[in-house]
Design a protein around this motif. Structure first.
Motif, PDB file in Angstrom:
ATOM      1  N   GLY A 155       0.730  -1.183  -0.042  1.00  0.00           N
ATOM      2  CA  GLY A 155       0.060   0.092  -0.116  1.00  0.00           C
ATOM      3  C   GLY A 155       0.823   1.308  -0.087  1.00  0.00           C
ATOM      4  N   HIS A 156       1.683   1.309   0.928  1.00  0.00           N
ATOM      5  CA  HIS A 156       2.739   2.602   0.982  1.00  0.00           C
ATOM      6  C   HIS A 156       3.574   2.618  -0.165  1.00  0.00           C
ATOM      7  N   LEU A 157       4.006   1.396  -0.768  1.00  0.00           N
ATOM      8  CA  LEU A 157       4.773   1.457  -2.178  1.00  0.00           C
ATOM      9  C   LEU A 157       4.076   2.255  -3.110  1.00  0.00           C
ATOM     10  N   LEU A 158       2.582   1.626  -3.171  1.00  0.00           N
ATOM     11  CA  LEU A 158       1.776   2.131  -4.381  1.00  0.00           C
ATOM     12  C   LEU A 158       1.620   3.750  -4.337  1.00  0.00           C
ATOM     13  N   GLN A 159       1.433   4.077  -2.894  1.00  0.00           N
ATOM     14  CA  GLN A 159       0.977   5.432  -2.548  1.00  0.00           C
ATOM     15  C   GLN A 159       2.256   6.368  -3.097  1.00  0.00           C
ATOM     16  N   ASP A 160       3.365   5.773  -2.647  1.00  0.00           N
ATOM     17  CA  ASP A 160       4.676   6.648  -2.856  1.00  0.00           C
ATOM     18  C   ASP A 160       5.273   6.648  -4.392  1.00  0.00           C
ATOM     19  N   THR A 161       4.891   5.669  -4.882  1.00  0.00           N
ATOM     20  CA  THR A 161       5.210   5.697  -6.396  1.00  0.00           C
ATOM     21  C   THR A 161       4.234   6.454  -7.079  1.00  0.00           C
ATOM     22  N   GLY A 162       2.993   6.503  -6.726  1.00  0.00           N
ATOM     23  CA  GLY A 162       1.773   7.409  -7.259  1.00  0.00           C
ATOM     24  C   GLY A 162       2.032   8.648  -6.973  1.00  0.00           C
ATOM     25  N   ALA A 163       2.551   9.093  -5.886  1.00  0.00           N
ATOM     26  CA  ALA A 163       2.943  10.447  -5.585  1.00  0.00           C
ATOM     27  C   ALA A 163       3.922  10.947  -6.593  1.00  0.00           C
ATOM     28  N   SER A 164       5.182  10.192  -6.371  1.00  0.00           N
ATOM     29  CA  SER A 164       6.252  10.521  -7.145  1.00  0.00           C
ATOM     30  C   SER A 164       6.118  10.841  -8.555  1.00  0.00           C
ATOM     31  N   LEU A 165       5.133   9.991  -9.162  1.00  0.00           N
ATOM     32  CA  LEU A 165       4.635  10.169 -10.658  1.00  0.00           C
ATOM     33  C   LEU A 165       4.034  11.549 -10.738  1.00  0.00           C
ATOM     34  N   PHE A 166       3.101  11.646  -9.988  1.00  0.00           N
ATOM     35  CA  PHE A 166       2.236  12.946  -9.974  1.00  0.00           C
ATOM     36  C   PHE A 166       3.393  14.148  -9.706  1.00  0.00           C
ATOM     37  N   VAL A 167       4.085  14.208  -8.933  1.00  0.00           N
ATOM     38  CA  VAL A 167       4.974  15.383  -8.672  1.00  0.00           C
ATOM     39  C   VAL A 167       6.048  15.500  -9.592  1.00  0.00           C
ATOM     40  N   VAL A 168       6.491  14.234 -10.402  1.00  0.00           N
ATOM     41  CA  VAL A 168       7.312  14.463 -11.645  1.00  0.00           C
ATOM     42  C   VAL A 168       6.517  15.040 -12.775  1.00  0.00           C
ATOM     43  N   ALA A 169       5.222  14.856 -12.970  1.00  0.00           N
ATOM     44  CA  ALA A 169       4.505  15.179 -13.755  1.00  0.00           C
ATOM     45  C   ALA A 169       4.241  16.813 -13.877  1.00  0.00           C
ATOM     46  N   GLY A 170       3.898  17.308 -12.508  1.00  0.00           N
ATOM     47  CA  GLY A 170       3.686  18.609 -12.119  1.00  0.00           C
ATOM     48  C   GLY A 170       4.890  19.409 -12.302  1.00  0.00           C
ATOM     49  N   ALA A 171       6.179  18.987 -12.023  1.00  0.00           N
ATOM     50  CA  ALA A 171       7.297  19.690 -12.513  1.00  0.00           C
ATOM     51  C   ALA A 171       7.557  19.905 -13.789  1.00  0.00           C
ATOM     52  N   TYR A 172       7.317  18.745 -14.594  1.00  0.00           N
ATOM     53  CA  TYR A 172       7.160  18.957 -16.168  1.00  0.00           C
ATOM     54  C   TYR A 172       6.320  20.165 -16.690  1.00  0.00           C
ATOM     55  N   ALA A 173       5.293  19.936 -16.241  1.00  0.00           N
ATOM     56  CA  ALA A 173       3.998  20.671 -16.399  1.00  0.00           C
ATOM     57  C   ALA A 173       4.371  22.294 -16.363  1.00  0.00           C
ATOM     58  N   LEU A 174       5.043  22.419 -15.061  1.00  0.00           N
ATOM     59  CA  LEU A 174       5.346  23.648 -14.602  1.00  0.00           C
ATOM     60  C   LEU A 174       6.306  24.380 -15.560  1.00  0.00           C
ATOM     61  N   VAL A 175       7.332  23.721 -15.740  1.00  0.00           N
ATOM     62  CA  VAL A 175       8.530  24.152 -16.801  1.00  0.00           C
ATOM     63  C   VAL A 175       7.729  24.525 -17.937  1.00  0.00           C
ATOM     64  N   SER A 176       7.041  23.566 -18.404  1.00  0.00           N
ATOM     65  CA  SER A 176       6.358  24.011 -19.990  1.00  0.00           C
ATOM     66  C   SER A 176       5.453  24.868 -19.843  1.00  0.00           C
ATOM     67  N   VAL A 177       4.679  25.002 -18.921  1.00  0.00           N
ATOM     68  CA  VAL A 177       3.783  26.411 -18.726  1.00  0.00           C
ATOM     69  C   VAL A 177       4.514  27.657 -18.819  1.00  0.00           C
ATOM     70  N   PHE A 178       5.413  27.584 -18.053  1.00  0.00           N
ATOM     71  CA  PHE A 178       6.259  28.989 -18.158  1.00  0.00           C
ATOM     72  C   PHE A 178       7.099  29.225 -19.355  1.00  0.00           C
ATOM     73  N   ASP A 179       7.441  28.158 -20.067  1.00  0.00           N
ATOM     74  CA  ASP A 179       8.285  28.171 -21.115  1.00  0.00           C
ATOM     75  C   ASP A 179       7.235  28.729 -22.245  1.00  0.00           C
TER      76      ASP A 179
END
Ligand SMILES: Nc1ccn([C@@H]2O[C@H](COP(=O)(O)OP(=O)(O)OP(=O)(O)O)[C@@H](O)[C@H]2O)c(=O)n1
Ligand SMILES: C/C(=C\CO)CCC[C@H](C)CCC[C@H](C)CCCC(C)C
Length: 318
Positions: free
Chosen positions: A77-101
């Motif tokens: 359960g923890h592994l799934l939650q942490d992997t999901g959260a990491s993927l979400f934040v990675v996507a967020g970081a990518y989106a943030l840089v793209s939006v400002f670009d």
């Protein structure tokens, strides 16, 4: 979780699940409260079992070890939650840089403002995502994976191994790839450091990142626009920039501490916290305003001085 019909088992599973760290890390740990139930005089025991020693031993062994299935469910359960959260934040970081670009390319936001907005938002949003991670000990490492990936991204583009105009435009001042290896790289390294060493339970990391992201970022935005009156010992910095850094950095730090206290990660006295954060914000503002600082970038000097002053005023709370 208390599904076993035997009442002692019911209490055992409830006790371990109350603290998820215990159930995850120490599956054999049995708190004194459940040991109490092994007393033969306990009303929870069945009389016919007391007379049979081997059955009794068997039952005791079973009671000492929480059902392995519970442990397995916890871990996955923890592994799934942490992997999901990491993927979400990675996507967020990518989106943030793209939006400002995108905003820079369409000339809606000027390049330097874009860089400072990415500077302010990425760290604060990153911290804002920390409650998405599980209560496991490994959660902080999953979170740190995001700045680590961004660190590799900066290295690869900064060394011109790969060319990415989007990243360069939204996070550099002059549009040169090698700039990625200074401010932005130090910035993500500080995010990694604070995630691993302080995480969401410590005000030290929270205040250090709030001052580096919010405080230092706003000093630039305000100082460049309204900074007419310069600081006597540094003609490149202004009173408006430094006052904005102190005020906004202080407010964001308090806001972030309050945010984490709402999730139950931090428990502090409000008045004392306000005083301590004010001291840390003042130290960071003074250091940021100094000329040169021996060539140290603000993304190193500001969080480092915050860590030292916060450590001295709050004490170490990893
Ligand atoms: N206390 C401050 C801080 C910054 N500034 C304004 O913001 C500009 C950039 O400041 P700073 O970010 O410290 O400059 P650099 O280190 O050169 O740039 P950066 O860290 O963004 O790469 C300064 O020239 C100044 O106009 C200010 O007026 N007062
Ligand atoms: C311009 C910057 C510093 C110069 O002073 C900041 C650089 C930012 C990085 C390239 C991107 C960092 C992303 C964060 C690790 C994660 C943000 C996640 C969030 C959900 C948007």
């Amino acid at each position: 979780m208390a599904t076993h019909p035997h009442s002692a088992v019911a209490i055992t599973t409830t006790t371990t699940s109350a603290n998820p760290k215990l159930s995850l890390l120490r599956p054999h740990f049995c708190p004194p409260r459940c040991a109490f139930n092994f007393n033969p005089t306990t009303p929870f025991r069945h009389q016919h079992l007391i007379r049979n020693a081997s059955v009794d031993l068997h039952i005791q062994r079973r009671l000492l070890l929480p059902p392995p299935r519970v442990f397995a469910v916890d871990v996955s359960g923890h592994l799934l939650q942490d992997t999901g959260a990491s993927l979400f934040v990675v996507a967020g970081a990518y989106a943030l840089v793209s939006v400002f670009d995108n905003l820079t390319q369409r000339q809606i936001v000027e390049q330097n403002l874009s860089r400072k907005l990415v500077h302010i938002l990425s760290g604060l949003l990153y911290m804002g995502c920390w409650p998405m991670f599980s209560t496991s000990t490994e959660a902080r490492y999953f979170a740190a994976l995001v700045p680590l990936l961004n660190c590799l991204r900066l290295l690869v583009h900064g060394l011109s191994l790969v060319t990415n105009e989007d990243l360069i435009k939204s996070v550099t001042r002059e549009g040169k790839p090698e700039e990625l290896l200074r401010g932005p790289l130090y910035y993500v390294l500080m995010l990694i450091l604070c995630s691993i060493f302080f995480w969401r339970e410590s005000p030290i990391g929270v205040v250090s990142l709030s001052m580096m992201c919010g405080g230092d970022g706003i000093a630039d935005i305000m100082g460049r626009r309204f900074g007419i009156h310069k600081i006597p010992y540094n003609k490149h910095k202004s009173w408006v920039g430094s006052i904005s850094m102190f005020t906004v950095g202080f407010l964001i730090s308090i806001g972030m501490i309050y945010y984490f206290s709402k999730f139950g990660y931090i428990e502090l006295d409000f008045v004392q916290t306000v005083e301590r954060v004010a001291v840390v914000a003042m130290a960071a503002t003074v250091v940021e305003s100094l000329p040169a600082k021996g060539g140290l970038d603000d993304n190193i000097s500001v969080p480092l001085v915050c860590m030292v002053t916060a450590y001295l005023s709050f004490g170490f709370q990893p």
